[in-house]
Design a protein around this motif. Sequence first.
Motif, PDB file in Angstrom:
ATOM      1  N   ILE A  93       0.825  -1.214   0.000  1.00  0.00           N
ATOM      2  CA  ILE A  93       0.000   0.000   0.000  1.00  0.00           C
ATOM      3  C   ILE A  93       0.854   1.256   0.000  1.00  0.00           C
ATOM      4  CG2 ILE A  93      -1.896   1.217   1.139  1.00  0.00           C
ATOM      5  CD1 ILE A  93      -2.564  -1.177   2.720  1.00  0.00           C
ATOM      6  N   CYS A 137      -9.825   1.848   8.304  1.00  0.00           N
ATOM      7  CA  CYS A 137      -8.435   1.805   7.827  1.00  0.00           C
ATOM      8  C   CYS A 137      -7.983   3.116   7.176  1.00  0.00           C
ATOM      9  CB  CYS A 137      -8.289   0.667   6.827  1.00  0.00           C
ATOM     10  SG  CYS A 137      -6.671   0.590   6.061  1.00  0.00           S
ATOM     11  N   CYS A 165      -2.181   2.822   6.158  1.00  0.00           N
ATOM     12  CA  CYS A 165      -0.820   3.196   6.532  1.00  0.00           C
ATOM     13  C   CYS A 165       0.172   2.088   6.204  1.00  0.00           C
ATOM     14  CB  CYS A 165      -0.755   3.519   8.013  1.00  0.00           C
ATOM     15  SG  CYS A 165      -0.884   2.053   9.059  1.00  0.00           S
ATOM     16  N   GLY A 166      -0.306   0.878   6.056  1.00  0.00           N
ATOM     17  CA  GLY A 166       0.573  -0.232   5.700  1.00  0.00           C
ATOM     18  C   GLY A 166       1.316  -0.859   6.871  1.00  0.00           C
ATOM     19  N   ALA A 167       1.112  -0.343   8.096  1.00  0.00           N
ATOM     20  CA  ALA A 167       1.848  -0.883   9.243  1.00  0.00           C
ATOM     21  C   ALA A 167       1.541  -2.361   9.462  1.00  0.00           C
ATOM     22  CB  ALA A 167       1.527  -0.085  10.502  1.00  0.00           C
ATOM     23  N   CYS A 168       0.302  -2.763   9.198  1.00  0.00           N
ATOM     24  CA  CYS A 168      -0.052  -4.167   9.437  1.00  0.00           C
ATOM     25  C   CYS A 168       0.666  -5.095   8.451  1.00  0.00           C
ATOM     26  CB  CYS A 168      -1.565  -4.372   9.402  1.00  0.00           C
ATOM     27  SG  CYS A 168      -2.381  -3.852   7.892  1.00  0.00           S
ATOM     28  N   ILE A 217      -8.059  -6.597  13.723  1.00  0.00           N
ATOM     29  CA  ILE A 217      -7.973  -7.410  12.505  1.00  0.00           C
ATOM     30  C   ILE A 217      -8.118  -8.914  12.795  1.00  0.00           C
ATOM     31  CG2 ILE A 217      -6.576  -7.925  10.443  1.00  0.00           C
ATOM     32  CD1 ILE A 217      -5.305  -5.155  10.778  1.00  0.00           C
TER      33      ILE A 217
HETATM   34  S1  SF4 Z   1      -2.461  -0.961  10.227  1.00  0.00           S
HETATM   35 FE1  SF4 Z   1      -3.405  -1.898   8.411  1.00  0.00          FE
HETATM   36  S2  SF4 Z   1      -5.592  -1.891   8.913  1.00  0.00           S
HETATM   37 FE2  SF4 Z   1      -4.650  -0.450  10.347  1.00  0.00          FE
HETATM   38  S3  SF4 Z   1      -4.812   1.522   9.325  1.00  0.00           S
HETATM   39 FE3  SF4 Z   1      -2.823   0.694   8.767  1.00  0.00          FE
HETATM   40  S4  SF4 Z   1      -3.183  -0.369   6.807  1.00  0.00           S
HETATM   41 FE4  SF4 Z   1      -5.186  -0.024   7.758  1.00  0.00          FE
END
Ligand code: SF4
Lengths: 472, 211
Positions: free
Chosen positions: A150, A310, A313-316, A376
Amino acid sequence: MSVEFDQKIHDTLANASLQLAIYTATGRLKEKRIEVTAENVLPDYQELRTQANALKKHTIDNLDHYLEEFERNVEAYGGKVVYCKDATEVSDFVLDLAKRRGSKLIVKSKSMTTEEVDLNERLEHHGLESVETDLGEYILQLAHEKPYHIVAPALHKTRYDVADLFTKALHVARETVPEKLTLIARGVLREKFLKADIGISGANFLIADSGAVVLVENEGNARLTTSAPKIHVAVAGIEKVIPRARDLAVFLKLLARSATGQLLSVYTSFLAGPRRVGEVDGPEEFYVVLLDNGRTRLLPDRSKRESLYCIRCGACLNTCPVYRKIGGHSFPWVYSGPIGAIITPQFMGISHEPALPFASSLCGACGEVCPVKIDIPKVLLELRGDVKKMEAREGQNRMEKLAFRVFAWVMTHPRIYEMAGRLAASVAPAGDGKWIGSLPAPMSVGPMKAWLSERDLPPSPSKSFREMWRNR
Amino acid sequence: MSRDNILHKVRTALGRSAAQAVADVPPVRLRVPEAAMEDRIALMMARVEALAGKAVRVPTMEAAREFVAGIIAGKTAVASNAPYLEECGVTGLPGVRSGIREVGELTEVCAKVDIGITSADYALSDTGTLVMLASPAESRLVSLLPPAHLAVVPVERILTGLDELFTILPNPAAQTSSMVLITGPSRTADIEQILVRGVHGPGQVTVVIVG
Ligand code: SF4
């Protein structure tokens, strides 16, 4: 699991340089996030997450109200809101606009939402030139590929891949230094910015009380896309709205930190309507496309609704042990990683790729890092339940059910369990850990093959835990 | 037609009726810390430098003009219409174009010159950020098209951070069609995660703090 999903995972696992690239890139992003969210750097990090979650929950629970408020304010500042239910409606709108204004060239800044509806392909199919201007997205457009991540869309491409793509498409002398490659792209795209009539952006946030679109980026291509052309079209999912401008004080502190480990991204643009009287530059027309594309489908479910919080942010992804092995292109749609695993089945319907909610170890890391606190793992579990219900309806899983019933019986009968353990130990040669590979059918072929081909059992101990316990 | 359809679907899904009132928005506490001006200035400069920008402090408007003159030396520049730049005498420096009010001309000039000179409406010391509101005084392109951006900012415009910005400017849309926060030089890491500056926006950002 579909053959395609299976094959892509297999290919990714077998590609050593790709494995290294994914591991390094996600690892770096992850470390940077940890640095800037540490207790001593950002003491109110947890409070900010709680606030962000509360704001998103409130907005999604009252979504119609905030969409209408947003729309009123966009119009008050001279812009226009266009609701679209799917990909065709979005491309029809843009095509019609381009036709009415006599535009042939469109510049685009990075937007996952437009990826979702294949906007470039649709526009080009009708003879328009639609150019991605984010460097990573531009590389992917030349390669005809979907984003791998992302936030870092071209993380799987090496400088040599980029050199090949540029030499072939742009007829320039081959360069392999990232600085030089970037400069080449800057030159080509600068010209497009100055010639294009329409700029299409995504939106990180829509601000209801301001009728504003907020864009967060590092390169400046989103600023150019929304400043140079005469017309700005922002394409956003309906879930992107937040109530007030001041709420940005919460979200902006979380977004860049979670995404790239920056305190703020280089550019945050807050855009409310077209150029006003007296302002020197900026677009003359301003449109916001609000896209449904499956989003309203997941609203009725109170529990899974939170998937819409969501902020991309791509952290997951960076923290997910599964994403870090199987990469972005194994996922069946534009969204990958844990967030992809929960929104793809909900936007597209669970039968699209029923194996998706199972592509997770449920380790919980994604939920812990999510800046808006989406649970999640919980949503994944619920989706697994949905898939199982669907399969039960279709009667596909008789074998599996039988296996689990046997397993349950063994587990609840200690003597049987012990016997089974001894039996397994006598079959498995202790030590070399190549047990499964050495087995004949049915383990190395058949339904378990995919799972087992990348794994082995640990060497079996000479004594079981239960035996040691008894003899202690 | 999709409008009513989508809104109807949303309402049905949420169990809401049209124009049904909503509860208050959850409170967001904006914290504006006490920070002495000297501390703000020091932090602002440190943050800008950490982002590979340049930050200098000059005591007076004349000194600002001298500094800017030194940077321009032989190069070409465009200045925004900010009154503060004129007060400093920056717009009168040789090699500086200014006073452009027509978008075609502005685009052409900005695409050619070496340096874009602006002031800033605010600066945020927590993050080393410049806050630019589009207006007759400040355009969007001067801080965007040229390869270098130079901002001349009087000390009193330095705020602590986002919380203070949204406290004094809770409704930016009432004032401008475009508010941009600029935090360091344009950058990308899209090729092998290697940091490259100046991809689309200016690769050099210089902040001159006056006072
Ligand atoms: S951590 Fe994943 S689910 Fe949470 S905001 Fe970022 S991209 Fe979205």
